[in-house]
Scaffold this motif. Structure first.
Motif, short mmCIF file in Angstrom:
data_model
loop_
_atom_site.label_atom_id
_atom_site.label_comp_id
_atom_site.label_asym_id
_atom_site.label_seq_id
_atom_site.Cartn_x
_atom_site.Cartn_y
_atom_site.Cartn_z
N UNK A 110 0.83 -1.21 0.00
CA UNK A 110 0.00 0.00 0.00
C UNK A 110 0.86 1.26 0.00
N UNK A 111 1.86 1.31 0.87
CA UNK A 111 2.66 2.54 0.98
C UNK A 111 3.61 2.72 -0.21
N UNK A 112 3.87 1.63 -0.94
CA UNK A 112 4.74 1.75 -2.11
C UNK A 112 3.94 1.94 -3.40
N UNK A 113 2.62 2.11 -3.27
CA UNK A 113 1.80 2.44 -4.42
C UNK A 113 1.24 1.27 -5.20
N UNK A 114 1.49 0.04 -4.74
CA UNK A 114 0.95 -1.14 -5.41
C UNK A 114 -0.45 -1.40 -4.85
N UNK A 115 -1.41 -0.61 -5.30
CA UNK A 115 -2.75 -0.67 -4.73
C UNK A 115 -3.44 -2.00 -5.04
N UNK A 116 -3.24 -2.51 -6.25
CA UNK A 116 -3.85 -3.79 -6.63
C UNK A 116 -3.32 -4.92 -5.76
N UNK A 117 -2.00 -4.96 -5.60
CA UNK A 117 -1.40 -5.99 -4.74
C UNK A 117 -1.84 -5.85 -3.30
N UNK A 118 -1.95 -4.61 -2.83
CA UNK A 118 -2.38 -4.36 -1.46
C UNK A 118 -3.80 -4.84 -1.24
N UNK A 119 -4.67 -4.62 -2.23
CA UNK A 119 -6.07 -5.04 -2.11
C UNK A 119 -6.17 -6.57 -2.03
N UNK A 120 -5.43 -7.26 -2.89
CA UNK A 120 -5.45 -8.73 -2.89
C UNK A 120 -4.98 -9.28 -1.56
N UNK A 175 -8.29 -2.75 4.30
CA UNK A 175 -8.93 -2.90 3.00
C UNK A 175 -9.70 -1.64 2.63
N UNK A 176 -10.31 -1.01 3.63
CA UNK A 176 -10.99 0.26 3.38
C UNK A 176 -10.04 1.34 2.91
N UNK A 177 -8.84 1.38 3.50
CA UNK A 177 -7.83 2.35 3.08
C UNK A 177 -7.43 2.13 1.62
N UNK A 178 -7.31 0.86 1.25
CA UNK A 178 -6.95 0.54 -0.13
C UNK A 178 -8.06 0.97 -1.08
N UNK A 179 -9.32 0.70 -0.70
CA UNK A 179 -10.44 1.11 -1.55
C UNK A 179 -10.48 2.63 -1.71
N UNK A 180 -10.13 3.34 -0.63
CA UNK A 180 -10.07 4.81 -0.73
C UNK A 180 -9.01 5.23 -1.74
N UNK A 181 -7.85 4.59 -1.69
CA UNK A 181 -6.78 4.91 -2.63
C UNK A 181 -7.18 4.60 -4.07
N UNK A 182 -8.05 3.60 -4.23
CA UNK A 182 -8.56 3.25 -5.56
C UNK A 182 -9.64 4.23 -6.03
#
Length: 214
Positions: free
Chosen positions: A83-93, A118-125
């Motif tokens: 998540x912090x390195x910008x890999x949002x797809x990988x972070x979500x999985x 997971x909510x934080x990842x969805x926000x980033x998406x």
């Protein structure tokens, strides 16, 4: 432990020694735990690439051993790095996998943390509807568990989502609730960060109102 007292260099040396000994002894559980702890230290030092590598190694060993708690923790940490390195797809999985494992184990604290992540990842998406739903679920669990730190963090996260949606009044209300909790808990960092959030909300809300009158 040394990494809890800011002696991260000393912690790395000791953990590497322990890792070598565990491997020589054939102690796979000790090996996995040492890898996981090393990854945590690297994360705190800001070495995200090494933290991810160590979390992956720990994850592989935990999977081989059938250690589901260790597996969930390693998945969680690896997802945080993604998540912090910008890999949002990988972070979500990874967040979804983490959530599934904690849910299966009946680990409600872990489940609440995974929902928030997971909510934080969805926000980033940019999926603010899903982000809000997940934050609300996490918030409910934290309140049931009496986890005030988790509750405060999730109130802050939910406030950020509401601000991004343009609901400035609700965002301000949530930020104020989070600030009150952080103050009660003596969490100065959380309080400062949320005061910053509230300042942004006030500025955005004022600009929005001025735009309506133009």
């Amino acid at each position: 432990m040394r990494w809890l007292t800011d002696d991260s260099t000393g912690a790395v040396k000791l953990l590497q020694q322990a890792l070598g000994m565990y491997r020589n002894l054939g102690d796979r559980h000790g090996e996995a735990n040492a890898l996981w702890d090393l990854g945590q230290v690297r994360w705190l030092k800001g070495d995200n690439a090494k933290a991810a590598d160590l979390a992956m190694q720990a994850l592989d060993v935990y999977r081989t051993l059938g250690n589901h708690h260790g597996k969930a923790n390693a998945l969680r940490d690896l997802g945080a790095v993604r998540r912090v390195t910008g890999d949002v797809t990988g972070a979500a999985e990874l967040a979804e996998q983490t959530l599934d494992v904690y849910h299966t184990l009946g680990n409600h604290h872990g489940e609440a943390n995974a929902l928030r992540s997971l909510g934080q990842v969805r926000r980033l998406e940019g999926d603010y509807v899903a982000a809000a739903e997940l934050a609300e679920l996490a918030l409910g669990m934290y309140r049931t568990l009496g986890n005030h730190h988790g509750e405060a963090s999730t109130l802050r996260e939910l406030g950020v989502v509401r601000r991004l949606e343009g609901n400035y009044a609700r965002a301000a209300q949530l930020a104020e609730q989070a600030i009150g909790m952080y103050r009660t808990l003596g969490n100065r960092q959380g309080e400062a960060s949320t005061l910053h959030d509230l300042g942004v909300v006030r500025t955005k809300g004022r600009s929005y109102c001025q735009t309506l009158w133009i």
